[in-house]
Design a protein around this motif. Structure first.
Motif, short mmCIF file in Angstrom:
data_model
loop_
_atom_site.label_atom_id
_atom_site.label_comp_id
_atom_site.label_asym_id
_atom_site.label_seq_id
_atom_site.Cartn_x
_atom_site.Cartn_y
_atom_site.Cartn_z
N TYR A 241 0.83 -1.25 0.24
CA TYR A 241 0.14 -0.02 0.07
C TYR A 241 0.80 1.23 -0.14
N TYR A 244 2.05 1.73 -3.53
CA TYR A 244 0.92 1.81 -4.51
C TYR A 244 0.50 3.35 -4.13
N SER A 245 0.48 3.83 -2.93
CA SER A 245 0.38 5.55 -2.89
C SER A 245 1.26 6.39 -3.54
N SER A 285 -1.53 -4.52 -7.05
CA SER A 285 -2.95 -5.06 -6.77
C SER A 285 -2.73 -6.62 -6.14
N MET A 367 -7.27 -2.45 -9.71
CA MET A 367 -7.22 -1.46 -8.88
C MET A 367 -8.41 -1.34 -7.90
N SER A 369 -10.69 -3.61 -7.08
CA SER A 369 -10.64 -4.78 -6.16
C SER A 369 -9.53 -4.49 -4.88
N TYR A 370 -8.52 -3.67 -5.37
CA TYR A 370 -7.39 -3.23 -4.29
C TYR A 370 -8.04 -2.11 -3.30
N TRP A 371 -8.41 -1.10 -3.85
CA TRP A 371 -9.09 -0.08 -3.19
C TRP A 371 -9.99 0.56 -4.07
N GLU A 372 -11.24 0.77 -3.45
CA GLU A 372 -12.42 1.43 -4.34
C GLU A 372 -12.41 2.42 -4.90
N SER A 374 -9.69 3.79 -6.16
CA SER A 374 -8.71 4.41 -7.14
C SER A 374 -9.32 4.41 -8.37
#
Length: 435
Positions: A241, A244-245, A285, A367, A369-372, A374
């Protein structure tokens, strides 16, 4: 590998530029016919093997190498053309061996050797004296990131007593181990913050160097993450994460930076950073759709950005400038080339039914599914990407042409290069069922 080695050994005996391009085309067709795609692996021997992931990237490497030789016509007319050809073949061989490696230590060796030949190509056949600075950027970024990675490989050997990917395992969520592993590949990808070497290298490199950088060198980072993400699975789940950020913000910022560029090669270079950021988001992800989407986008971006650098070089060869202030109204100067500009800019902005579009749709689903939330950043990156692709096309093709009554019909070789780029993109779209 023996085929490539024999070509390199015969370069100074047979001084025929296009013979080697023909031999590489024969190797490309042979590889397509001989590989058994019904198996998950094929040609496993002496720590090397070919699977689904490496197969497409090896094919991409041979395609880019063929197009490099065709596009470097000015170097062919010079006295050191065979030296350039030998460096190109050595660099391609190192990259192909990197994709073939089933051994972590061999992968690291070829990862570093590719850097040496890339710097030789940049310093030997670059354009301006500033290529020395860009070569130092490339060298020190890679050394600074890869030496800790060597220590990590040795630590993994002490932990697993093997260098083979199938036997390596590491069940710790240590952020330090995750950072050392990711840092070496994020520089090559490149991720925002670690991307400063890329625009400098692109601007100073020759057209062949730019094609090799955009088409292949950036794929080393993505391929390395694909290979190692299954070893550091726990570390990925706990720490991705953070990366990812950085990547999701960096893609937005790089897209904004590319909108203010005045150099065509600089704009395409920054668009490469933006697209590889999307590939990294798909890989981070940790989903099947993200992996497949990133793989498809890497292949599509490799061909598309290579074509854009070729088109930029065609104008630079005639007008001695890559500035948008000088290159205007090209639809009047080379009207036959405008269609290729439009197609490659459309593919670069991921218009359907391009290969980039399929990859970005799969990356978008991973993306979300990893963070809504996104999708907000993804829509912003896609919109900005469309903006700078339209900016690249409209500012170069439309407007008032400065040399009022001049026109160029272009060479058959240039149209052949442009056609092959578009043709290969369409062919890969028709073959997406393989993925």
């Amino acid at each position: 590998m023996l085929y490539m080695t024999s070509l390199i050994l015969n370069i100074y005996m047979v001084n025929c530029w296009y013979l080697y391009q023909l031999m590489l085309s024969i190797m490309f067709m042979t590889l397509l016919m001989k590989v058994n795609l019904s198996m998950s692996f094929s040609y496993i021997f002496y720590d090397f093997g070919l699977d689904f992931i490496s197969f497409g990237l090896v094919i991409l490497c041979i395609i880019i190498l063929n197009l490099m030789i065709i596009s470097s016509n000015l170097i062919n007319l010079g006295s050191n053309s065979m030296s350039f050809l030998s460096v190109s073949l050595f660099l391609s061989l190192m990259i192909i061996m990197f994709f073939f490696s089933l051994n972590v230590f061999f992968m690291y060796i070829f990862f570093e050797l590719s850097l040496i030949f890339m710097i030789i190509m940049l310093l030997g056949w670059g354009y301006q004296p500033e290529r020395l600075v860009s070569g130092f950027y490339l060298l020190f970024y890679t050394i600074f990131s890869s030496l800790p990675f060597l220590l990590l490989i040795l630590y993994l050997y002490m932990f697993s007593f093997s260098f083979f990917f199938d036997y390596l395992s590491y069940f710790s969520g240590s952020f330090l181990m995750y950072f050392i592993f990711m840092f070496s590949f994020l520089v090559k990808a490149p991720m925002f913050i670690f991307h400063f070497w890329l625009p400098k290298a692109h601007v100073q490199a020759s057209v062949a160097g730019s094609m090799m950088l955009a088409g292949l060198m950036l794929k080393l980072g993505g391929y390395g993450i694909i290979r190692f993400m299954f070893i550091f699975e726990l570390g990925f789940n706990l720490n991705s994460y953070i990366t990812y950020s950085f990547v999701i913000w960096g893609s937005v910022l790089v897209s904004l930076i590319s909108l203010i560029q005045g150099d065509m090669k600089m704009m395409v270079a920054y668009s490469s950073v933006s697209h590889m950021g999307l590939c990294l988001l798909g890989l981070l992800s940790m989903s099947f759709f993200g992996l497949v989407g990133s793989y498809i986008l890497m292949i599509g971006h490799g061909i598309c950005s290579s074509g854009l650098f070729c088109l930029a070089n065609i104008f630079y060869f005639r007008l001695n400038s890559r500035s948008f202030f000088m290159i205007k109204g090209m639809i009047l100067y080379m009207p036959s080339l405008t269609m290729f500009w439009f197609l490659l800019c459309s593919f670069n902005m991921s218009c359907p039914p391009s290969l980039n579009f399929i990859g970005e749709v799969l990356i978008l689903s991973s993306m979300i599914s990893y963070w809504e939330l996104s999708f907000v950043y993804f829509i912003l990156v896609s919109f900005l990407c469309s903006c700078f692709c339209m900016y690249l096309y409209l500012y170069s093709q439309h407007g008032m042409y400065i040399y009022l009554f001049s026109c160029s019909i272009g060479e058959a070789r240039e149209y052949l290069i442009s056609f092959i780029h578009v043709f290969m993109l369409v062919c890969f779209v028709l073959l997406t069922d393989l993925f």
